[in-house]
Write a protein that holds these residues in place. Structure first.
Motif, short mmCIF file in Angstrom:
data_model
loop_
_atom_site.label_atom_id
_atom_site.label_comp_id
_atom_site.label_asym_id
_atom_site.label_seq_id
_atom_site.Cartn_x
_atom_site.Cartn_y
_atom_site.Cartn_z
N VAL A 36 -23.42 -27.96 10.12
CA VAL A 36 -24.44 -28.63 10.92
C VAL A 36 -23.93 -28.71 12.36
O VAL A 36 -22.73 -28.82 12.59
CB VAL A 36 -24.77 -30.03 10.35
CG1 VAL A 36 -23.56 -30.95 10.40
CG2 VAL A 36 -25.98 -30.65 11.03
N THR A 43 -20.08 -26.99 15.79
CA THR A 43 -20.53 -27.27 14.43
C THR A 43 -19.46 -28.02 13.66
O THR A 43 -18.27 -27.96 13.99
CB THR A 43 -20.86 -25.98 13.66
OG1 THR A 43 -19.70 -25.16 13.63
CG2 THR A 43 -22.02 -25.23 14.28
N ASN A 158 -33.87 -29.22 6.51
CA ASN A 158 -33.93 -30.25 7.54
C ASN A 158 -33.47 -31.56 6.90
O ASN A 158 -34.11 -32.04 5.96
CB ASN A 158 -35.35 -30.37 8.09
CG ASN A 158 -35.44 -31.35 9.24
OD1 ASN A 158 -34.85 -32.43 9.21
ND2 ASN A 158 -36.18 -30.98 10.27
N ARG A 159 -32.36 -32.12 7.36
CA ARG A 159 -31.80 -33.30 6.72
C ARG A 159 -32.73 -34.51 6.78
O ARG A 159 -32.73 -35.35 5.87
CB ARG A 159 -30.43 -33.65 7.31
CG ARG A 159 -30.43 -34.08 8.76
CD ARG A 159 -29.01 -34.34 9.24
NE ARG A 159 -28.95 -34.70 10.65
CZ ARG A 159 -29.04 -35.94 11.10
NH1 ARG A 159 -29.20 -36.96 10.26
NH2 ARG A 159 -28.97 -36.18 12.40
N GLU A 179 -30.36 -31.58 13.11
CA GLU A 179 -31.25 -31.86 11.97
C GLU A 179 -31.21 -30.75 10.93
O GLU A 179 -31.42 -31.00 9.75
CB GLU A 179 -32.67 -32.13 12.44
CG GLU A 179 -33.33 -31.01 13.19
CD GLU A 179 -34.72 -31.41 13.68
OE1 GLU A 179 -35.63 -31.52 12.84
OE2 GLU A 179 -34.87 -31.59 14.90
N ASP A 180 -30.95 -29.52 11.34
CA ASP A 180 -30.91 -28.40 10.39
C ASP A 180 -29.50 -28.23 9.82
O ASP A 180 -28.52 -28.17 10.57
CB ASP A 180 -31.35 -27.10 11.06
CG ASP A 180 -32.84 -27.05 11.32
OD1 ASP A 180 -33.59 -27.77 10.62
OD2 ASP A 180 -33.26 -26.31 12.22
N VAL A 181 -29.43 -28.15 8.51
CA VAL A 181 -28.16 -27.98 7.80
C VAL A 181 -28.20 -26.65 7.06
O VAL A 181 -29.13 -26.39 6.28
CB VAL A 181 -27.91 -29.13 6.80
CG1 VAL A 181 -26.58 -28.94 6.08
CG2 VAL A 181 -27.97 -30.48 7.50
#
Length: 192
Positions: A36, A43, A158-159, A179-181
């Motif tokens: 993430v 990251t 998307n968490r 927000e994107d994992v």
């Protein structure tokens, strides 16, 4: 006639049960990792060290296989104890109340010789959502009395969709944690 129908039905039930093959992930040679964004410029990577994955298939081609995977949330590791503690709290996974994540497949479609499309329900915390992702079949070998196969897969979630809600921002307005994992799976499966 009725007796013949019952015998035929029994044969099909027994045959379908016998032809079902179970494959289990070898934890020593499998991993579930994630990545993430951090501070909008780099990251953070992590992994879950305790999980199970079982695949049931009627064919060695794995068409129409059924997958059930379970992950122990408390086994999360980012190589930083303070961060890991925060990830287990309610801002993220809330491991105390929701100790397990799971994935149960609905569809396992063969697209090409080594490419599959898997659809199923991913549950994190108390949220369940249907996801679809590609998987690559790496092959099958026999070593002694063991038959081993392997799959690799990547997908993005998307968490915030799963209530991993921590949303502190930088002065620029960017999220400290993206927000994107990206989730990466590498599964070495042993035939049982």
């Amino acid at each position: 006639m009725r007796r013949a129908s019952l015998l035929l039905l029994s044969f099909f039930v027994v045959y379908s049960v016998q032809s079902q093959t179970t494959w289990k992930a070898d934890p020593a040679h499998s991993f579930i990792q994630f990545e993430v964004s951090h501070l909008a410029i780099s990251t953070v990577t992590g992994k879950f060290t305790e999980f199970s994955c079982e695949l049931e298939a009627r064919k060695n081609s794995f068409e129409d296989a059924k997958v059930v995977a379970k992950v122990n949330v408390a086994s999360i590791s980012t190589e930083n104890l303070t961060r890991d503690k925060h990830l287990k709290e309610d801002d993220f996974f809330n491991a105390k109340e929701f100790p397990q994540m799971s994935f149960v497949s609905d569809s396992f479609k063969k697209v090409t010789d080594d490419q599959y499309e898997i659809t199923g329900t991913l549950t994190i915390r108390d949220v369940s959502k249907i996801i679809t992702f590609p998987a690559t079949y790496s092959g099958m070998i026999t070593m002694g009395d063991k038959t081993i196969s392997a799959f690799k897969a990547n997908f993005i979630i998307n968490r915030f969709d799963y209530k991993l809600k921590w949303d502190d921002t930088l002065d620029t307005g960017s999220l400290i944690v993206g927000e994107d994992v990206t989730v990466e799976l590498n599964l070495e499966l042993v035939k049982k």
